[in-house]
Motif scaffolding. Structure first.
Motif, PDB file in Angstrom:
ATOM      1  N   LEU A 195       0.812  -1.217   0.000  1.00 46.80           N
ATOM      2  CA  LEU A 195       0.000   0.000   0.000  1.00 46.80           C
ATOM      3  C   LEU A 195       0.846   1.267   0.000  1.00 46.80           C
ATOM      4  O   LEU A 195       0.319   2.372  -0.182  1.00 46.80           O
ATOM      5  CB  LEU A 195      -0.938  -0.005   1.214  1.00 46.80           C
ATOM      6  CG  LEU A 195      -1.943  -1.178   1.231  1.00 46.80           C
ATOM      7  CD1 LEU A 195      -2.708  -1.211   2.552  1.00 46.80           C
ATOM      8  CD2 LEU A 195      -2.909  -1.070   0.064  1.00 46.80           C
ATOM      9  N   GLY A 196       2.135   1.142   0.218  1.00 48.50           N
ATOM     10  CA  GLY A 196       3.068   2.240   0.013  1.00 48.50           C
ATOM     11  C   GLY A 196       3.008   3.378   0.992  1.00 48.50           C
ATOM     12  O   GLY A 196       3.008   4.544   0.598  1.00 48.50           O
ATOM     13  N   ARG A 197       2.986   3.080   2.294  1.00 53.39           N
ATOM     14  CA  ARG A 197       3.049   4.166   3.269  1.00 53.39           C
ATOM     15  C   ARG A 197       4.479   4.664   3.419  1.00 53.39           C
ATOM     16  O   ARG A 197       5.408   3.868   3.610  1.00 53.39           O
ATOM     17  CB  ARG A 197       2.552   3.693   4.645  1.00 53.39           C
ATOM     18  CG  ARG A 197       2.287   4.868   5.588  1.00 53.39           C
ATOM     19  CD  ARG A 197       2.276   4.445   7.035  1.00 53.39           C
ATOM     20  NE  ARG A 197       3.632   4.298   7.547  1.00 53.39           N
ATOM     21  CZ  ARG A 197       3.917   3.996   8.811  1.00 53.39           C
ATOM     22  NH1 ARG A 197       2.955   3.760   9.663  1.00 53.39           N
ATOM     23  NH2 ARG A 197       5.173   3.881   9.206  1.00 53.39           N
ATOM     24  N   ALA A 198       4.652   5.954   3.332  1.00 47.23           N
ATOM     25  CA  ALA A 198       5.974   6.559   3.506  1.00 47.23           C
ATOM     26  C   ALA A 198       6.080   7.132   4.911  1.00 47.23           C
ATOM     27  O   ALA A 198       5.106   7.668   5.460  1.00 47.23           O
ATOM     28  CB  ALA A 198       6.201   7.659   2.465  1.00 47.23           C
ATOM     29  N   GLU A 199       7.239   6.992   5.519  1.00 48.43           N
ATOM     30  CA  GLU A 199       7.464   7.478   6.874  1.00 48.43           C
ATOM     31  C   GLU A 199       7.271   8.992   6.938  1.00 48.43           C
ATOM     32  O   GLU A 199       7.769   9.734   6.105  1.00 48.43           O
ATOM     33  CB  GLU A 199       8.886   7.127   7.323  1.00 48.43           C
ATOM     34  CG  GLU A 199       9.124   7.315   8.810  1.00 48.43           C
ATOM     35  CD  GLU A 199       8.314   6.374   9.665  1.00 48.43           C
ATOM     36  OE1 GLU A 199       7.876   6.803  10.752  1.00 48.43           O
ATOM     37  OE2 GLU A 199       8.112   5.217   9.244  1.00 48.43           O
ATOM     38  N   GLY A 200       6.506   9.430   7.943  1.00 50.21           N
ATOM     39  CA  GLY A 200       6.298  10.859   8.136  1.00 50.21           C
ATOM     40  C   GLY A 200       5.240  11.467   7.247  1.00 50.21           C
ATOM     41  O   GLY A 200       5.058  12.687   7.242  1.00 50.21           O
ATOM     42  N   GLU A 201       4.538  10.660   6.467  1.00 55.42           N
ATOM     43  CA  GLU A 201       3.488  11.174   5.586  1.00 55.42           C
ATOM     44  C   GLU A 201       2.132  10.631   6.022  1.00 55.42           C
ATOM     45  O   GLU A 201       2.030   9.595   6.671  1.00 55.42           O
ATOM     46  CB  GLU A 201       3.765  10.774   4.132  1.00 55.42           C
ATOM     47  CG  GLU A 201       5.005  11.405   3.541  1.00 55.42           C
ATOM     48  CD  GLU A 201       5.191  11.022   2.077  1.00 55.42           C
ATOM     49  OE1 GLU A 201       4.273  10.377   1.518  1.00 55.42           O
ATOM     50  OE2 GLU A 201       6.239  11.359   1.504  1.00 55.42           O
ATOM     51  N   HIS A 202       1.079  11.343   5.626  1.00 54.52           N
ATOM     52  CA  HIS A 202      -0.281  10.910   5.928  1.00 54.52           C
ATOM     53  C   HIS A 202      -0.590   9.614   5.179  1.00 54.52           C
ATOM     54  O   HIS A 202      -0.268   9.478   3.999  1.00 54.52           O
ATOM     55  CB  HIS A 202      -1.278  11.999   5.510  1.00 54.52           C
ATOM     56  CG  HIS A 202      -2.708  11.567   5.602  1.00 54.52           C
ATOM     57  ND1 HIS A 202      -3.344  11.381   6.810  1.00 54.52           N
ATOM     58  CD2 HIS A 202      -3.625  11.268   4.632  1.00 54.52           C
ATOM     59  CE1 HIS A 202      -4.592  10.994   6.581  1.00 54.52           C
ATOM     60  NE2 HIS A 202      -4.781  10.917   5.278  1.00 54.52           N
ATOM     61  N   PHE A 203      -1.209   8.666   5.885  1.00 59.75           N
ATOM     62  CA  PHE A 203      -1.580   7.377   5.291  1.00 59.75           C
ATOM     63  C   PHE A 203      -3.105   7.336   5.194  1.00 59.75           C
ATOM     64  O   PHE A 203      -3.795   7.414   6.215  1.00 59.75           O
ATOM     65  CB  PHE A 203      -1.061   6.236   6.166  1.00 59.75           C
ATOM     66  CG  PHE A 203      -1.195   4.873   5.549  1.00 59.75           C
ATOM     67  CD1 PHE A 203      -0.648   4.598   4.303  1.00 59.75           C
ATOM     68  CD2 PHE A 203      -1.858   3.857   6.212  1.00 59.75           C
ATOM     69  CE1 PHE A 203      -0.755   3.335   3.734  1.00 59.75           C
ATOM     70  CE2 PHE A 203      -1.965   2.588   5.658  1.00 59.75           C
ATOM     71  CZ  PHE A 203      -1.414   2.333   4.418  1.00 59.75           C
TER      72      PHE A 203
END
Length: 322
Positions: free
Chosen positions: A116-124
């Protein structure tokens, strides 16, 4: 130094990250399960009492008067069956959580970070967290369903003894073998459909809520990644999980506990849908929330103990925070 030697010099969590996370989550789940297990037993007994299908088929003849309410149920078990019986079925419950929690946690992190591609420090996005949580819960529970079946049936043994009925099992391993001999491999997965449905809903409440609340707090407040943030997130996740999961849990418990014929088919309910319809028609909609208070009172401390333990173990072992 060769690449192979470089790899061997890495800490264990970096060499086998998924296996390490599986082991850490299983340890945290075992601690949480043992601490809160009496509430799970109380909830199971409450979900069975007053079962309309049992009354209709006359299977309740000779039954003792059912307990009423969470405290009276717990006190009755302790007085009539012994305090140790508040942990009856704890062994398969711990085994179940080793499989269930280990699989669901590893699966969720993999789906969240790699698929699902969650990036650290970004809104999921919430919908992605919902998809990941429900999928991870369903997969984990499918693998753990046999241990859950044994746990539910062993939790009812003390009640059978009070009713003057013969005990079905001498212990956990005997229960596994008896269920396997009577119903075959399929018998070990009796009730797996409502079980998986419940797990998907519970994890939409547990994993999704914890992950979403935690990262919302970290991104939008002054809170940092510590025990306070973990506690707030776990309290929210326990409440949402109880609200979403209790109806499916009632159906699951009744299907798993029902008597079966020689082919392993249920004598009271044809399917989870049939159980749901019979329960609502015979006992009313709110019967789907039988055992809600002990469910919530168990999920809240279970979630708190699990997440605090899990986050601390990860930190101590050099694994990044969940």
């Amino acid at each position: 130094m060769s690449p192979a030697e470089d790899e061997r010099s890495l800490p264990l969590p970096e060499r086998w990250p998924r296996a390490s996370k599986f082991a850490l989550s299983a340890c945290a789940a075992a601690v949480a399960e043992l601490v809160t297990f009496p509430l799970d037993l109380t909830k199971t007994r409450l979900q069975i009492q007053g079962e309309a299908a049992v009354r209709r088929d006359g299977a309740a003849a000779g039954q003792v008067v059912p307990y009423r309410g969470m405290l009276r149920t717990a006190a009755g078990i302790a007085q009539e069956e012994g305090v140790r019986n508040l942990w009856q079925g704890a062994t398969p419950a711990v085994y179940r959580h080793i499989v269930y929690t280990g699989v669901r946690m590893v699966t969720y992190e993999h789906l969240r970070d790699s698929v699902l591609g969650r990036a650290e420090g970004e809104h999921f996005p919430l919908w992605k967290a919902v998809v990941g949580g429900m999928s991870a819960g369903a997969i984990g529970q499918f693998f753990a369903s046999p241990t859950d079946l044994v746990k539910v049936q062993m939790q009812m043994e003390g009640k059978r003894k009070l009713e003057g009925k013969p005990l079905r099992f001498r212990g956990m391993h005997h229960a596994f073998l008896k269920i396997l001999s009577e119903g075959g491999i399929r018998g070990l997965w009796a009730g797996w459909v409502p079980n998986v449905q419940r797990a998907a809903l519970v994890n939409m409440g547990d994993l999704t809520t914890y992950d979403s609340v935690k990262h919302f707090l970290l991104l939008n407040t002054t809170l940092v990644d510590n025990s306070v943030t973990h506690s707030v997130s776990s309290v929210c996740s326990g409440l949402v999980a109880a609200v979403l999961g209790t109806p499916a849990d009632v159906v699951k418990t009744r299907i798993m506990n029902q008597p079966r014929d020689n082919q392993g088919r249920g004598l009271l309910y044809k399917s989870s849908t049939d159980c749901l319809i019979q329960t609502v028609q015979g006992e009313g909609f709110m019967s789907l929330y039988k055992g809600f208070i002990p469910t919530w009172m168990r999920m809240a401390p279970w979630s708190l103990v699990f997440w605090l333990t899990y986050e601390q173990i990860r930190r101590m072992c050099g694994v990044t925070s969940f």
